[in-house]
Each structure stands twice: as structure tokens, then as C-alpha cells.
Design a protein around this motif. Structure first.
Motif, mmCIF file in Angstrom:
data_model
loop_
_atom_site.group_PDB
_atom_site.id
_atom_site.type_symbol
_atom_site.label_atom_id
_atom_site.label_comp_id
_atom_site.label_asym_id
_atom_site.label_seq_id
_atom_site.Cartn_x
_atom_site.Cartn_y
_atom_site.Cartn_z
ATOM 1 N N LYS A 50 -29.820 12.528 19.413
ATOM 2 C CA LYS A 50 -29.032 13.643 18.906
ATOM 3 C C LYS A 50 -29.129 14.823 19.870
ATOM 4 O O LYS A 50 -30.190 15.119 20.398
ATOM 5 C CB LYS A 50 -29.553 14.059 17.530
ATOM 6 C CG LYS A 50 -29.326 13.003 16.448
ATOM 7 C CD LYS A 50 -29.864 13.465 15.111
ATOM 8 C CE LYS A 50 -29.620 12.400 14.049
ATOM 9 N NZ LYS A 50 -30.159 12.816 12.729
ATOM 10 N N PRO A 51 -28.031 15.551 20.117
ATOM 11 C CA PRO A 51 -28.046 16.691 21.038
ATOM 12 C C PRO A 51 -29.067 17.732 20.587
ATOM 13 O O PRO A 51 -29.187 18.051 19.409
ATOM 14 C CB PRO A 51 -26.618 17.234 20.949
ATOM 15 C CG PRO A 51 -25.793 16.081 20.463
ATOM 16 C CD PRO A 51 -26.682 15.298 19.564
ATOM 17 N N ASP A 52 -29.781 18.279 21.517
ATOM 18 C CA ASP A 52 -30.809 19.263 21.220
ATOM 19 C C ASP A 52 -30.204 20.658 21.328
ATOM 20 O O ASP A 52 -30.251 21.300 22.367
ATOM 21 C CB ASP A 52 -31.978 19.101 22.199
ATOM 22 C CG ASP A 52 -33.220 19.831 21.719
ATOM 23 O OD1 ASP A 52 -33.082 20.673 20.819
ATOM 24 O OD2 ASP A 52 -34.298 19.566 22.255
ATOM 25 N N THR A 53 -29.621 21.119 20.211
ATOM 26 C CA THR A 53 -28.960 22.427 20.222
ATOM 27 C C THR A 53 -29.956 23.566 20.405
ATOM 28 O O THR A 53 -29.586 24.674 20.789
ATOM 29 C CB THR A 53 -28.183 22.650 18.920
ATOM 30 O OG1 THR A 53 -29.067 22.479 17.808
ATOM 31 C CG2 THR A 53 -27.037 21.656 18.808
ATOM 32 N N PRO A 88 -27.070 22.588 27.638
ATOM 33 C CA PRO A 88 -27.909 22.103 28.747
ATOM 34 C C PRO A 88 -27.159 21.041 29.544
ATOM 35 O O PRO A 88 -26.394 20.247 28.983
ATOM 36 C CB PRO A 88 -29.134 21.527 28.044
ATOM 37 C CG PRO A 88 -28.653 21.182 26.669
ATOM 38 C CD PRO A 88 -27.620 22.220 26.324
ATOM 39 N N VAL A 89 -27.379 21.043 30.827
ATOM 40 C CA VAL A 89 -26.666 20.111 31.710
ATOM 41 C C VAL A 89 -27.567 18.976 32.170
ATOM 42 O O VAL A 89 -27.121 17.835 32.312
ATOM 43 C CB VAL A 89 -26.133 20.876 32.953
ATOM 44 C CG1 VAL A 89 -25.411 19.930 33.906
ATOM 45 C CG2 VAL A 89 -25.227 22.012 32.532
ATOM 46 N N TRP A 90 -28.853 19.287 32.379
ATOM 47 C CA TRP A 90 -29.730 18.322 33.038
ATOM 48 C C TRP A 90 -30.851 17.778 32.153
ATOM 49 O O TRP A 90 -31.385 16.702 32.439
ATOM 50 C CB TRP A 90 -30.399 18.978 34.253
ATOM 51 C CG TRP A 90 -29.500 19.824 35.091
ATOM 52 C CD1 TRP A 90 -29.414 21.191 35.089
ATOM 53 C CD2 TRP A 90 -28.545 19.384 36.070
ATOM 54 N NE1 TRP A 90 -28.483 21.620 36.000
ATOM 55 C CE2 TRP A 90 -27.930 20.529 36.626
ATOM 56 C CE3 TRP A 90 -28.159 18.122 36.533
ATOM 57 C CZ2 TRP A 90 -26.945 20.470 37.603
ATOM 58 C CZ3 TRP A 90 -27.180 18.048 37.522
ATOM 59 C CH2 TRP A 90 -26.585 19.206 38.047
ATOM 60 N N VAL A 91 -31.244 18.480 31.113
ATOM 61 C CA VAL A 91 -32.495 18.149 30.424
ATOM 62 C C VAL A 91 -32.315 17.592 29.018
ATOM 63 O O VAL A 91 -33.311 17.386 28.306
ATOM 64 C CB VAL A 91 -33.408 19.403 30.346
ATOM 65 C CG1 VAL A 91 -33.718 19.926 31.739
ATOM 66 C CG2 VAL A 91 -32.769 20.498 29.476
ATOM 67 N N ASP A 92 -31.088 17.354 28.606
ATOM 68 C CA ASP A 92 -30.867 16.798 27.267
ATOM 69 C C ASP A 92 -31.108 15.294 27.319
ATOM 70 O O ASP A 92 -30.367 14.544 27.962
ATOM 71 C CB ASP A 92 -29.441 17.099 26.802
ATOM 72 C CG ASP A 92 -29.232 16.763 25.326
ATOM 73 O OD1 ASP A 92 -30.062 16.015 24.768
ATOM 74 O OD2 ASP A 92 -28.233 17.246 24.747
ATOM 75 N N ALA A 93 -32.164 14.852 26.665
ATOM 76 C CA ALA A 93 -32.534 13.427 26.697
ATOM 77 C C ALA A 93 -31.473 12.532 26.089
ATOM 78 O O ALA A 93 -31.439 11.319 26.332
ATOM 79 C CB ALA A 93 -33.861 13.215 25.975
ATOM 80 N N PRO A 137 -39.545 13.931 25.381
ATOM 81 C CA PRO A 137 -38.962 15.241 25.062
ATOM 82 C C PRO A 137 -39.756 16.049 24.045
ATOM 83 O O PRO A 137 -39.746 17.272 24.082
ATOM 84 C CB PRO A 137 -37.575 14.896 24.529
ATOM 85 C CG PRO A 137 -37.642 13.463 24.128
ATOM 86 C CD PRO A 137 -38.610 12.825 25.050
ATOM 87 N N LEU A 138 -40.476 15.380 23.148
ATOM 88 C CA LEU A 138 -41.239 16.112 22.134
ATOM 89 C C LEU A 138 -42.481 16.770 22.717
ATOM 90 O O LEU A 138 -43.084 17.651 22.082
ATOM 91 C CB LEU A 138 -41.632 15.166 20.997
ATOM 92 C CG LEU A 138 -40.464 14.551 20.209
ATOM 93 C CD1 LEU A 138 -40.996 13.623 19.115
ATOM 94 C CD2 LEU A 138 -39.597 15.642 19.602
ATOM 95 N N ALA A 139 -42.872 16.350 23.917
ATOM 96 C CA ALA A 139 -44.086 16.900 24.540
ATOM 97 C C ALA A 139 -43.819 18.201 25.291
ATOM 98 O O ALA A 139 -44.752 18.847 25.763
ATOM 99 C CB ALA A 139 -44.690 15.866 25.501
ATOM 100 N N VAL A 140 -42.534 18.591 25.427
ATOM 101 C CA VAL A 140 -42.175 19.807 26.165
ATOM 102 C C VAL A 140 -41.389 20.719 25.245
ATOM 103 O O VAL A 140 -40.449 20.288 24.565
ATOM 104 C CB VAL A 140 -41.315 19.453 27.405
ATOM 105 C CG1 VAL A 140 -41.001 20.715 28.201
ATOM 106 C CG2 VAL A 140 -42.014 18.421 28.281
ATOM 107 N N ASN A 141 -41.764 21.999 25.202
ATOM 108 C CA ASN A 141 -41.074 22.918 24.300
ATOM 109 C C ASN A 141 -39.698 23.286 24.842
ATOM 110 O O ASN A 141 -39.402 23.104 26.024
ATOM 111 C CB ASN A 141 -41.914 24.170 24.029
ATOM 112 C CG ASN A 141 -42.152 25.010 25.278
ATOM 113 O OD1 ASN A 141 -41.207 25.413 25.952
ATOM 114 N ND2 ASN A 141 -43.421 25.281 25.576
ATOM 115 N N ASP A 142 -38.864 23.844 23.964
ATOM 116 C CA ASP A 142 -37.472 24.126 24.306
ATOM 117 C C ASP A 142 -37.336 25.226 25.361
ATOM 118 O O ASP A 142 -36.388 25.225 26.147
ATOM 119 C CB ASP A 142 -36.686 24.506 23.053
ATOM 120 C CG ASP A 142 -36.590 23.356 22.070
ATOM 121 O OD1 ASP A 142 -36.479 22.203 22.536
ATOM 122 O OD2 ASP A 142 -36.624 23.604 20.858
#
Length: 497
Positions: A50-53, A88-93, A137-142
Motif C-alpha cells: 500500500k502507498p505510504d502517504t 515519494p519517487v524513490w523510497v516507496d516500497a 520499510p518498518l525499520a526506518v521512520n518516515d
């Protein structure tokens, strides 16, 4: 080949094969990373896609808080994210990381474009952090994700601007580019169109100059910083820096046309490039005390049997002193004197002594003729330096190898032939006979072109000839300063090798 030129490196057929292998390995590396990332993402289930808004919120709020203070092109980056809704362009898993890895690989290879790693946030764009962002992705904050996304966008925009305009362009500074150049290249807008392309890397590097001289030097740099690295080749750093400096200069030139006139100062040559062929002429350029400037303009017309309006500096420092010593000098050289209102001044000694007290209030003109300093043809193009390309009565000087004799203007051998080629390209072959007639009769006549021809004057101290790098004398001593600026070198002694 001129004897003053020195051949440095010869490209062999086997090296070209190695060059292709490098790109194959790079492609394989990207494919393997993509496959690994896709496998791990699929293993996490649909929820992870799911996109990380939340990242979008952090990107937008970061701009509002002015958190991104280390950006090279902050206004360009802001416009880019405003256009895409701060996504985000590069970091959305949840998205394919293909372009992300390709962007990182391009930044890894900036040396092959004559650029420096230090200019593209190497400390902030670590592979370890990117792997965690995309694979855990859960290991790095937004906030960290947003910062990485913003920083990578800034690095890619900077890379494209440096490829297109150059890093140190005297006419297009980083601030001017960041504010936006009307009708000019827009790296942020180009990045938006390049991201969906099938070959993202190819799209990005397509912003480089298209001229052959640049393409040849770029290929040499690919070999030196790519294929030959770790392959038992002893390549002096000075060679790499020289190529990089001259690639930078060609980025400043900004020529996009297939037909153009290219004058290179250190090689004393004029090359008239046309879609199907190139004509080469010898030229004479400015001496070190009166250097010929680099510029980008367009030839709009040429004049046969021109009158020479002597530049004030030449009149004050050369013409007037000679006239004071030799009362026949002005008449012998068909030079007339005029006051500020255009009134003719009889060149007697009393008048010359009066003029010497206030030389700035007088001008000199040399009438048309075979001994005119501009010869029988002058090619005009607008420029702030008030220089031009012209014929010369001193044809014997073209036999000398190092031809830096002028006061800044450019003298060309076989000017009549060049005029004919220009008219032919302009679709006015019927006027070539008129040119010959005007020259034989010492008749002053303007030949206005239907379409202007781009002209660039460059200062290139090396070029590729028949696959080999050829080096020219740095007659104005400009290389060292540019190399230091490009590579952020403080100590000039570091340039010895």
C-alpha cells in the motif's frame, strides 16, 4: 597531425568490447537487485504494497519547515514535488525500485562523465540505508525516508544540470538555473518525463551535449574511469582532469544544431560542421596579452572589402604611438582619423600631438583594400567583446604552428572559400560569383544570410583524433584553475600528476 599535439591514448577494438561488457555487468547488477527486492516484497504480503502517504506528509512538511537546507537546487526540487503532489519517487516500497537503483548507479559512475562524487550527497545517500528503506520499510521512520527521497531527487537534478549546463558555467550559475531559465532546460520537468521511461538511465544522460567533440571526449572518459580501471593501465590523473575540464567547457558551448562553426583557440582551427561533412580551416587567435574570448553566437552576414574601425585600445596603444614616430605611417596604411562628431582630422604632427593629449576623443578607420588589417572579408556575429572573424593580408602567418598573434579577433585562412560554403549551406549558391567579383574589385558589399549559422569559440586543450587523445598547448594557462574548481582541489601541487 600538428607536431605540437601529443597523442596520449589509442583506443583498440578489444577495449570497445570491454566497454560493452561493463554495461552488461551493470545491467545484470540492476536486474539481480530488482529480483531480490521483488522477492522480499512479495514475501511480506499485500499489506506492504500500500502507498505510504505518511512519506508525502513528511516531504511537504519538511519544505514548510525548511528542513532541507543542504539541497543544491532547492527551488527546482520544490517545484518537482509540487508538480507530483509531494509523492515519494524513490523510497516507496510499494513501487518498483528499478529507477531508484539506476539513479544510484548513475551517481556511482559520475567520474565517467568528468564529474565528482562529492557533489551529489555521497554521505547522505548510503546503500545500506536504501536497502533498509526498500526491503525493511518498518525499520526506518518516515522522516528518514522523506529525507532520502528529497536528497536523491536533488542529486539527480544536480547531475542532469551539470551534464547539460556544466558545473561551473559562467553564464548559467547554479542560482540562475535554480530560479528557472525561460525557454531553457528544466531538469525537474525532464526528470518527471524520464522516470516512466523504459530506459531511465538513457533518458537522463541524453541531456548532455550532442556535438561530436564532446561525445568523443566522453567516450575516452568512460574508458579511463570505467573499462581501464583495475586493468593494469597506468593513467595519469592529469589526463583524466584535462578531459574533464574540456568536457565542462563543451557543456558551456550549448550548440544543438547539426550545422555550426566551431573555432577552437588552442588548436588554431575552425571546423565548419555540416550534416554530411566537416571542413577545416587554419586560424590565428589572440596573443596571451590580448586573449580571444570563448563565446556562443551566430553568423548573420559577412562583408567584402570591409572598412576597419580600429578599436580604441589598439588606437591608443599601437596606432597613435607609431604615427607619432613616423609621419607617413597613417597614409601608408590607409588609416584616417576622426573626432567625436565624425569630422575628418588631417594627420599632421601638430594634430597628432593634440590627439595624444586626449586619445579617447578620437577614432581611426582603415579603408578597404588589399592591405586592410581585416583582409577582404569579415564575418559578423553579435558578441559583447566586439570581436569578429576575418581574412588577413598576412597569409604567411598560417604557415606557423603556434598562431597566437592577434588582438583578440580571429583571422581565418581561405576566407573566400569559407564564404562560399556558408552561402551554399544557406541556399544562395547564386551569390558566390558576386562575392568573387566584389573581392576582385575591392567593393564593400554585405551578404545577409537567410538563416544564421551558430558559431562557438571554445578553449579546448585536448580532443580525439582518429581514436587517439591529442593534447594542445594551454596557451592562456587556463586549465589548472578550472581543474581545481571541478575537483574541489585547494592545493595546486596536487595537480602535478
Amino acid at each position: 597531425m600538428e607536431t605540437h599535439a601529443k597523442s596520449i591514448i589509442q583506443i583498440s577494438g578489444s577495449r570497445k568490447i570491454c566497454f560493452l561488457l561493463v554495461f552488461f555487468v551493470v545491467g545484470l547488477f540492476v536486474f539481480c537487485n530488482l529480483a531480490s527486492a521483488e522477492k522480499e516484497v512479495n514475501g511480506r504480503g499485500l499489506a506492504a504494497l500500500k502507498p505510504d502517504t505518511a512519506i508525502s506528509v513528511e516531504i511537504k512538511s519538511g519544505f514548510e519547515r525548511k528542513s532541507w537546507s543542504n539541497l543544491l537546487y532547492p527551488k527546482s526540487v520544490l517545484r518537482f514535488y509540487q508538480h507530483n503532489g509531494f509523492q515519494p519517487v524513490w523510497v516507496d516500497a510499494a513501487k518498483s525500485p528499478k529507477q531508484t537503483w539506476e539513479a544510484m548507479l548513475m551517481l556511482d559512475c559520475v567520474l565517467q562523465f568528468g564529474l565528482s562524487h562529492d557533489d551529489y550527497h555521497p554521505k547522505d545517500l548510503s546503500y545500506d540505508l536504501l536497502h533498509n528503506i526498500l526491503e525493511k520499510p518498518l525499520a526506518v521512520n518516515d522522516v528518514e525516508k522523506a529525507k532520502y527521497d528529497i536528497t536523491l531527487t536533488d542529486a539527480v537534478i544536480a547531475f542532469m544540470n551539470h551534464l547539460h549546463y556544466g558545473k561551473l558555467n559562467p553564464d548559467f550559475t547554479a542560482d540562475k538555473i535554480d530560479n528557472g531559465i525561460e525557454g531553457g532546460f528544466n531538469a525537474g520537468a525532464f526528470l518527471a518525463t524520464a522516470l516512466p521511461q523504459k530506459d531511465f538511465m538513457k533518458s537522463v544522460i541524453s541531456v548532455q551535449p550532442k556535438v561530436k567533440a564532446y561525445a568523443d571526449l566522453q567516450y575516452q572518459m568512460h574508458l579511463l574511469e570505467g573499462v581501464y580501471q583495475g586493468d593494469c593501465y597506468d593513467i595519469p590523473d592529469s589526463t583524466v582532469r584535462r578531459i574533464a575540464a574540456n568536457m565542462e567547457r563543451l557543456r558551456w558551448a550549448g550548440v544543438a544544431d547539426s550545422a555550426y562553426i566551431h573555432i577552437n583557440i588552442p588548436s588554431y582551427t575552425l571546423k565548419f560542421h555540416q550534416p554530411d561533412t566537416t571542413y577545416e580551416f587554419k586560424v590565428i587567435v589572440g596573443k596571451p596579452a590580448w586573449p580571444t574570448p570563448t563565446l556562443n553566437s551566430a553568423v548573420s552576414y559577412f562583408t567584402t572589402a570591409p572598412e576597419w574601425r580600429v578599436p580604441k585600445k589598439i588606437f591608443e596603444t599601437e596606432i597613435l604611438p607609431k604615427a607619432l614616430k613616423d609621419h607617413e605611417y597613417l597614409e601608408r596604411n590607409q588609416i584616417s582619423l576622426y573626432d567625436e562628431k565624425g569630422n575628418y582630422i588631417s594627420p599632421g604632427m601638430e594634430a597628432l600631438e593634440m590627439i595624444s593629449n586626449n586619445p579617447g576623443g578620437y577614432t581611426a578607420r582603415q579603408s578597404a583594400g588589399c592591405d586592410n588589417s581585416m583582409g577582404l572579408i569579415v564575418f559578423r556575429f553579435p558578441n559583447v567583446y566586439d570581436i569578429y572573424l576575418h581574412d588577413t593580408p598576412e597569409q604567411q602567418l598560417f604557415k606557423v604552428q603556434e598562431r597566437d598573434f592577434s588582438h583578440g579577433c580571429i583571422r581565418v585562412e581561405q576566407a573566400e572559400k569559407l564564404a562560399g560554403l556558408i552561402l551554399a549551406l544557406d541556399g544562395s549558391e547564386n551569390l558566390i560569383t558576386n562575392v568573387h567579383h566584389a573581392i576582385r574589385q575591392y567593393k564593400t558589399q554585405n551578404f545577409i544570410l537567410k538563416k544564421t549559422i551558430p558559431i562557438i569559440v571554445t578553449y579546448l586543450t585536448c580532443e580525439v583524433q582518429n581514436g587517439a587523445l591529442v593534447v594542445f598547448k594551454d596557451i592562456y594557462g587556463l586549465d589548472k584553475r578550472l581543474e581545481m574548481a571541478l575537483y574541489n582541489i585547494v592545493d595546486p601541487l596536487a595537480l602535478v600528476n
